[in-house]
Scaffold this motif. Structure first.
Motif: not given
Length: 409
Positions: A278-279, A145-149, A327-330
């Motif tokens: 984020a992760p 998800i972090a990479r897609l974001t 950071l929080a969204s992911v």
């Protein structure tokens, strides 16, 4: 078994790279054409009201139909929906490019093509929401998800710049680039090997509307998903309102479009860095602490934005907002993914996206009204107050418990 697991991991990684490529190409192309669409319509002699109508209607189509078009994806036709949607979008944008290259297209043709593209894109996004859960193991999903974001944030930086350069060369080129980006997306989806079907048998007696509302019923019943909805909707409003606040503040301070472009590019790069980090941040501090801490940190930044008028000070503060927000969204997106059954991924994701996008659509109106009737500092001040309320909400024990339970799940 020891030989099957690495093979499955390699296949999953390959399919995720293809999914990432499809998302990145789609994002860059959409940003490239979307950035110049108002310029195109104004250049063709249409009024600002017509520009607003086109933007509003196309956005409303995606918002209203998103939960319904997610039903076929949740029934197991995820890959077919994504492939067909990308192909239809490529055809629609190709028609716009061809019409611009050969003459002066009427507003109705452009609006029709945009509506088709918006509906197809809504189908693609709805189907894509459940794909990560099907091709990535659970522990890898936050990183995915972090990479897609990060791809979305990168598109915000690259897409408008590319669209502007292409538009200077020929007004049809940004839309041709968008059409080609959809072709790339279709080819990436076609090359995926994973079985993207989800076990979602249709219940007897359930109509399309009731099936489409299944995601809404799940969000209403889940404390974690309600938190994701409230947090995403509020922060989306804040970020968009702060963006328009930056436009109003910098314009009234006498700064031109070049300065605004630098500020936005800087903030986009900060958002990209935040998504990539984020992760690791969540792993070190824990998801619940990250969400609560980030929300509290956003409050003084928004308040500080209400007190500055200098371009570089505003740019630095806004970039910090864009750095912290992912950071929080992911974390929240990963929790929502991990706690939602595959058979409801598309419909639940559509409900969350509709709430967030719909709320963000109101932000320019709110920011403009506050700037005109109060001051250019008012949008940031109101955003600070809204974030303070959200921070108090995320600090409540039941909310933190729901987030911790989502992590355990």
């Amino acid at each position: 078994m020891s030989t099957a697991r690495p093979s499955h991991h390699r296949a999953g990684s390959r399919d995720f790279r293809l999914l990432w490529g499809a998302s990145a190409a789609d994002g860059v192309g959409s940003q490239a054409s979307g950035a110049v669409l108002p310029l195109l319509l104004l250049g063709l002699g249409h009024s600002a009201q017509a520009v607003g109508l086109v933007a509003g209607v196309s956005t409303a189509v995606g918002l209203l139909l998103g939960p319904l078009v997610a039903v076929p994806a949740d029934r197991g036709a995820r890959k077919r929906v994504m492939l067909a949607s990308a192909s239809v979008s490529a055809l629609a944008m190709g028609c716009v490019a061809l019409a611009l290259a050969t003459g002066r297209p009427p507003l109705g043709l452009i609006l029709a093509a945009l509506l088709v593209e918006r509906l197809a894109t809504a189908c693609f996004e709805a189907a894509g929401r459940g794909t990560v859960a099907l091709i990535c193991p659970g522990p890898e999903q936050p990183r995915a998800i972090a990479r897609l974001t990060a791809a979305d944030q990168g598109a915000l930086v690259v897409g408008p710049a590319l669209g502007g350069l292409l538009y200077q060369a020929a007004r049809a080129l940004p839309f041709l680039a968008d059409a080609l980006s959809y072709v790339v997306s279709a080819l990436c989806v076609r090359a995926m090997r994973a079985d993207l079907g989800a076990p979602a048998p249709r219940e007897r007696g359930e109509g399309l509307l009731r099936e489409g509302a299944a995601g809404l019923r799940l969000v209403r019943s889940s404390p974690l998903l309600r938190l994701v909805l409230v947090w995403s909707a509020t922060v989306n409003v804040v970020v968009v309102a702060l963006y328009y606040g930056a436009v109003f503040t910098l314009q009234r301070a006498g700064h031109g479009g070049a300065v605004l472009g630098v500020v936005l590019a800087f903030s986009g790069a900060a958002g990209l860095a935040g998504a990539l980090a984020a992760p690791r941040v969540a792993k070190r501090f824990g998801g619940s602490r990250v969400v609560t801490g980030v929300t509290w940190l956003l409050v003084p930044l928004a308040v500080a934005l209400a007190t500055v008028t200098g371009a570089w000070a505003y740019g630095l503060l806004f970039a910090l907002v864009c750095l912290l927000m992912p950071l929080a969204s992911v974390v929240l997106q990963a929790r929502a993914l991990q706690t939602t059954a595959p058979a409801l991924q598309a419909r639940t994701g559509a409900v969350l996206a509709t709430a967030a996008t719909g709320a963000a659509a109101l932000a320019p109106v709110l920011a403009g009204a506050l700037a005109d009737r109060v001051s250019t500092a008012a949008p940031a001040a109101v955003c600070g107050a809204a974030l303070a309320v959200l921070a108090v909400h995320t600090s409540r024990r039941p909310v933190r418990g729901a987030l911790a339970a989502g992590a355990a799940g």
